[in-house]
Design an enzyme around this catalytic site. Structure first.
Site, PDB file in Angstrom:
ATOM      1  N   HIS B 213       0.855  -1.127  -0.141  1.00 18.94           N
ATOM      2  CA  HIS B 213       0.365  -0.041   0.572  1.00 18.94           C
ATOM      3  C   HIS B 213       1.295   1.294  -0.005  1.00 18.94           C
ATOM      4  O   HIS B 213       0.593   2.181   0.256  1.00 18.94           O
ATOM      5  CB  HIS B 213      -1.135  -0.265   1.350  1.00 18.94           C
ATOM      6  N   SER B 217      -1.152  -1.092  -6.219  1.00 20.63           N
ATOM      7  CA  SER B 217      -0.533  -2.453  -7.153  1.00 20.63           C
ATOM      8  C   SER B 217       0.337  -1.968  -7.998  1.00 20.63           C
ATOM      9  O   SER B 217       0.078  -0.966  -8.611  1.00 20.63           O
ATOM     10  CB  SER B 217      -1.779  -2.974  -7.447  1.00 20.63           C
ATOM     11  N   LYS B 241     -14.973  -8.160  -7.577  1.00 20.00           N
ATOM     12  CA  LYS B 241     -14.067  -8.229  -8.611  1.00 20.00           C
ATOM     13  C   LYS B 241     -12.680  -9.740  -8.207  1.00 20.00           C
ATOM     14  O   LYS B 241     -12.933 -10.765  -8.398  1.00 20.00           O
ATOM     15  CB  LYS B 241     -12.584  -7.908  -9.602  1.00 20.00           C
ATOM     16  N   ASP B 242     -12.838  -9.841  -6.483  1.00 19.99           N
ATOM     17  CA  ASP B 242     -11.867 -10.350  -6.100  1.00 19.99           C
ATOM     18  C   ASP B 242     -12.923 -12.059  -4.962  1.00 19.99           C
ATOM     19  O   ASP B 242     -13.115 -13.263  -5.857  1.00 19.99           O
ATOM     20  CB  ASP B 242     -11.157 -10.002  -4.993  1.00 19.99           C
ATOM     21  N   GLU B 285       5.607 -33.965  -1.781  1.00 22.84           N
ATOM     22  CA  GLU B 285       4.292 -33.361  -1.890  1.00 22.84           C
ATOM     23  C   GLU B 285       4.364 -32.504  -2.868  1.00 22.84           C
ATOM     24  O   GLU B 285       5.701 -32.001  -3.044  1.00 22.84           O
ATOM     25  CB  GLU B 285       3.410 -32.327  -1.091  1.00 22.84           C
TER      26      GLU B 285
END
Lengths: 181, 467
Positions: B213, B217, B241-242, B285
């Site tokens: 922040h 972004s 959107k998220d 894994e």
């Protein structure tokens, strides 16, 4: 520094620097003194260290056979080697070995090969104790994890492991009884 | 940013004394975000959601689990069989780890492509790498807890990595184990750390978002926002959107949980741990496979461990290895190719980590052939005796023709892939920064979107009392 203007000694703040240094280092040593018991508490405790040794009766093991016993939570390989295996182990040119060790320092009696069955690469248990398991190109053990191969003296011959299989401390109590640990 | 006026008097009362609501309003509501973010920018918030899912299910599972070598395996089986919805919680937690890694890997590659690691976001990137390291440690420890065969031997192999350290290696391993092998003290401390580390991750996530922040972004064009005309408020545009992305992602997640809950695990982990018998194949894994391949591709123990560590440590230096002033791969015609080769390279490494190093991959028939079968095929093809074929294959570099097919030894393939991985960061990126001619970058975010920088009133005016 501010103190210099207060008519302190020529090398300004010597006394204060000394006190600062002493206080900080005392705190530092104090922190270390507290940290050590905490870290050391994570090391093996007395009950873990006091693990008894194991006695193994060898009379039932035929030539060419191998048994695995548990000691300190780890497998120990006991193999009664054949004449041919002993010969193979003794005739190897030491210069070709990654971790050069003659066979006779790795055994007390040539017939009995006693090793900690933990691959020196990343700690897997190598295969080769049971007749059906692969023994690798050198007739000893083959580690399935990353492909290390050991010979009939438990010496590393191929693959990523850096060292030979470890020989534990052991004593022959009699011809057919061995004490490991 | 003027402080928002809250209607609710209680909120107003609290906010005056502890401005938590103003802070949230500023950072999660009006927070100006580039208006051109694509769906690749969903994965940061998805990762945050996965962390919450893992902490929530993990807390509940921990209330039913017993960290003792004699009871751990059975307590997990009890969760599966007797605890109400225990199977669901465990399957969510188990597959959630894989989902978390999928999301984080996409998030990382997004950053690699769009140059999100470049100035002024270096620290943001490095904090991300720290989170990733913590995740790997946490996931490893979690995998040990069911105390199955893979748990035990995975723990043995991973802790033994430290024995490669000269002089003090063995003492460190004994300290880690609290004994002479992986045993009850080891299980206890791994459980405690598995419980603790997610909260450490949470703390680093807070720092990660704090650093994010500061400059906001990055975006698909990789250029800085030039003013309100280039941004839209985070809420409602990106919250919605998220949320949409989250819905789609949860469908994917649910598929694994309900239809293939064990597909990503290993069946051997349903066999209780046996310290005297190593499973035929120890496979980590899937999310560790590329690093496992790097470890195995170097025949020396210490060097293998160093290379594996270096493959992640190198990411810390990435902002100074790639000196190209252009962030986004969109405007870097040559970089783009090497980037996609890197993605492919990581898939190859993953593949190499999965199979036995001595086996062969035959690209034309697309199968994995073990060394013995391959040698037989070779003997038949070349008309050699078994012994002669064994020697011939053993001496070859690793690329062989057998039975009319072409085979590459897995370990060699892994070595080539390892070389590319390091070359990408150490050679290709520094050279590209010098020799590549990037395309012209747009003057502003508004320009390619709206055909001009002037349409400011359109999007930005809403709750941004800038003035």
């Amino acid at each position: 520094m501010a103190q210099a203007t207060h008519g302190g000694p020529a090398e300004s703040g010597t006394r204060r620097d000394f006190l600062n240094l002493m206080t900080t280092s005392l705190a530092g040593f104090g922190a270390l003194a507290v940290a050590w018991p905490m870290i050391h508490s994570l090391n093996p405790s007395k009950d873990v260290l006091a693990l008894a040794s194991v006695e193994v009766d060898l009379s039932a093991i035929e030539v060419g056979q191998a048994v695995t016993v548990k000691w300190r939570g780890k497998p120990v390989f006991i193999r009664r080697r054949t004449e041919e295996e002993i010969k193979q182990a003794e005739e190897v040119d030491l210069a070709t070995l990654r971790d050069p060790q003659p066979d006779d320092v790795r055994v007390q009696k040539p017939e009995w090969l006693i090793l900690v069955g933990v691959c020196t690469h990343l700690g897997c248990v190598p295969q080769g104790q049971k007749p059906a398991e692969p023994r690798g190109q050198y007739g000893g053990w083959f580690c399935p994890c990353h492909g290390s191969e050991y010979d009939t003296s438990g010496r590393i011959r191929r693959g990523p492991a850096p060292l030979n299989l470890e020989v534990p401390t052991y004593t022959f109590e009699s011809d057919t009884l061995v004490k490991i640990g | 940013m003027a402080a928002p006026v809250f209607k609710n008097p209680v909120i107003r009362w609290i906010d005056h004394r502890l401005p938590i609501f103003s802070y949230l309003h500023h950072e999660a509501y009006e927070y100006p975000t580039p208006k051109n973010l694509s769906y690749w920018w969903n994965f940061g918030s998805l990762a945050g959601v996965m962390l919450m899912v893992m902490i929530a299910t993990g807390l509940i599972l921990a209330m039913q689990y017993t960290p003792h070598v004699d009871h751990a395996f059975n307590s997990v089986e009890r969760i599966m069989r007797d605890v109400n919805y225990g199977w669901l919680l465990r399957y969510i937690h188990m597959n959630g780890a894989s989902m978390f890694f999928i999301v984080v890997y996409i998030h990382i590659f997004r950053g690699l492509y769009y140059g999100s690691y470049k100035a002024p976001r270096e620290l943001l990137w490095q904090l991300g790498v720290v989170i990733y390291l913590l995740m790997m440690a946490t996931a490893f420890m979690g995998y040990v807890l069911p105390w199955g065969q893979m748990s035990f031997w995975g723990a043995t192999v991973i802790t033994n990595l430290f024995s490669a350290i000269p002089w003090v290696g063995d003492s460190i391993v004994t300290l880690l184990w609290g004994g002479f092998s992986v045993d009850n003290p080891t299980l206890n401390r791994l459980f405690v750390l598995h419980f603790l580390l997610p909260f450490v991750i949470l703390a680093v996530v807070v720092l990660h978002i704090g650093a994010l922040h500061r400059f906001g972004s990055n975006n698909p064009l990789g250029i800085d926002t030039k003013g309100p005309q280039d941004t839209i408020p985070f809420h409602p545009y990106y919250t919605v959107k998220d949320m949409f992305g989250l819905g789609v992602f949860f469908i994917f997640f649910a598929f694994w949980v309900f239809w293939a809950p064990n597909a990503l695990g290993h069946p051997d982990n349903y066999i209780p741990a046996n310290p005297l018998s190593t499973p035929e194949h120890i496979v980590p894994e899937w999310y560790y496979l590329p690093f496992y391949a790097i470890l195995r591709s170097i025949p020396d123990k210490l060097m293998g461990v160093i290379a594996m560590g270096a493959s992640i440590v190198i990411l810390f230096f990435l902002p100074w290895l790639d000196r190209s002033p252009v962030r986004s791969g969109t405007f870097r015609p040559v970089f783009k190719w090497f980037f996609w080769i890197l993605v492919f390279d990581c898939v190859i490494l993953m593949f190499c980590g999965k199979y036995a190093p001595e086996a062969y991959w035959t690209p034309f028939t697309f199968e994995i052939v073990d060394a013995a079968t391959f040698t037989e095929r070779y003997a038949a093809l070349a008309g050699l005796s078994h012994e002669a074929a064994l020697n011939a294959v053993g001496e070859m570099w690793g690329v062989n023709f057998a039975s009319g097919t072409f085979g590459i030894k897995i370990v060699r393939l892994g070595q080539l892939a390892t070389i590319y991985y390091f070359a990408y960061f150490l050679i290709i990126l520094p050279l590209l920064s010098i020799f590549e001619t990037p395309k012209q970058v747009p003057l502003s975010i508004s320009k390619p979107v709206l055909g001009g920088g002037r349409a400011a009133a359109h999007a930005a005016a809403k709750p941004m009392e800038k003035a």
